[in-house]
Design an enzyme around this catalytic site. Sequence first.
Site, PDB file in Angstrom:
ATOM      1  CB  SER A   1       4.062  -2.057  -0.814  1.00 54.09           C
ATOM      2  OG  SER A   1       4.209  -0.695  -0.362  1.00 54.09           O
TER       3      SER A   1
ATOM      4  NE  ARG B   1      -1.602  -1.995   0.916  1.00 56.58           N
ATOM      5  CZ  ARG B   1      -1.842  -0.689   1.602  1.00 56.58           C
ATOM      6  NH1 ARG B   1      -2.530  -0.521   2.672  1.00 56.58           N
ATOM      7  NH2 ARG B   1      -0.417   0.226   1.392  1.00 56.58           N
TER       8      ARG B   1
ATOM      9  CD  GLU C   1       0.700  -4.655  -1.017  1.00 58.15           C
ATOM     10  OE1 GLU C   1       0.180  -4.671  -2.243  1.00 58.15           O
ATOM     11  OE2 GLU C   1       0.877  -3.454  -0.588  1.00 58.15           O
TER      12      GLU C   1
END
Length: 340
Positions: A238, A165, A334
């Site tokens: 997320s 990520r 995130e």
Amino acid sequence: MPRIQENISLKAYNTFGLDAKARWFMEITHPYQGQEFLMDNVYSGLSKFVLGGGSNVLLTGDVDGIVIKNNILGKEVVRESDEHIWLEAGGGENWHELVLFTLSQNWGGIENLSLIPGSVGAAPIQNIGAYGVEIKDVFDSLRALNLATGQEFIFTHSDCNFGYRDSVFKREAKGRYLITYVTLRLDKKHKLNTRYGAIEAELEAMKAEPSIHTISEAVIRIRQSKLPDPAKIGNAGSFFKNPVIRVEDFAPIKESYPEVPHYPGGEGMIKLPAAWLIQTCGWKGLDRGTYGVHDRQALVLVNRGGAKGADLFQLSEEIMDSVREKFGISLEREVNVIGK
Ligand code: EPU
């Protein structure tokens, strides 16, 4: 040059559905329009913020400066070999529609990344990933405009410095580029990835042989069963990354919670599902009226209607504090937090 609009609500442009305003707003459909704007000295003092599908941002307040909505479209095969297709796609293309297009052409490589919300231009920034595949596995290169100069740059795979990520666009190059085109290297001879347990179970339930088409369908079913549809409940997927901790730090957690799910996280490291940590701290399904935590996936914060970005930010702080207190682990967001 495209019209510059003033005081525009961004509610329709972010999947959390947060009602922040952009001081200035402009949509571009071609890189030349971006270049013309970025090279004009009149606007050099404005801070610039690029928006793709708005599926990985938390707007905590109004945005000063100009929001540039990337609507650059197009799909073109730029190279072909016996085994591969190099497909260049406009940064403003919708990611899932691109996945469906590649399936219609029988090209493999991104079927596991079905139904991820967002745009093609945003996909490499956080190295989107799901069910055992990340965009870095098929990424060839991208073209981008430097927001300070309007100059075009090409980023190769190694220039992007991809991680979990993560990429150069979340670090050194953060907020400095508008990604105009992304080139992916897809497979004519398919290499199926069904390693992620949930896919095998879903294929079995579907009574289907693995193929790029059935894997895509399985992923769509799994995602739909766990993740809220942003068109119905505001969310950004997320909210936190899954933390990677040292084996020594994992031992006491495993002792107290023998059932803790965990995965190898590289040399001497263990990756833990943030969803499990958050659930174990009691947050799953939290309902504070306008906002809360999704009841089927604790990693997803939701706007149930009328929430403020600042409320969601505050909730994320509370969650991080409780996970730190209980497990000694610092979660990392995130999503990109934008605003005053
Ligand atoms: N779990 C819980 N509670 C929950 C949900 C999950 O304890 O509420 C535990 C389960 O035990 C499960 C484990 O967490 O074994 C992993 O859950 P899941 O397979 O749903 O994956 P995840 O780690 O929560 C990651 C990605 C997702 C991606 C899935 C599938 C991150 C931050 N998230 O989620 O990506 O779709 O794996 O590969 O890495 C996104 O980035 O927005 C995203 C949705």
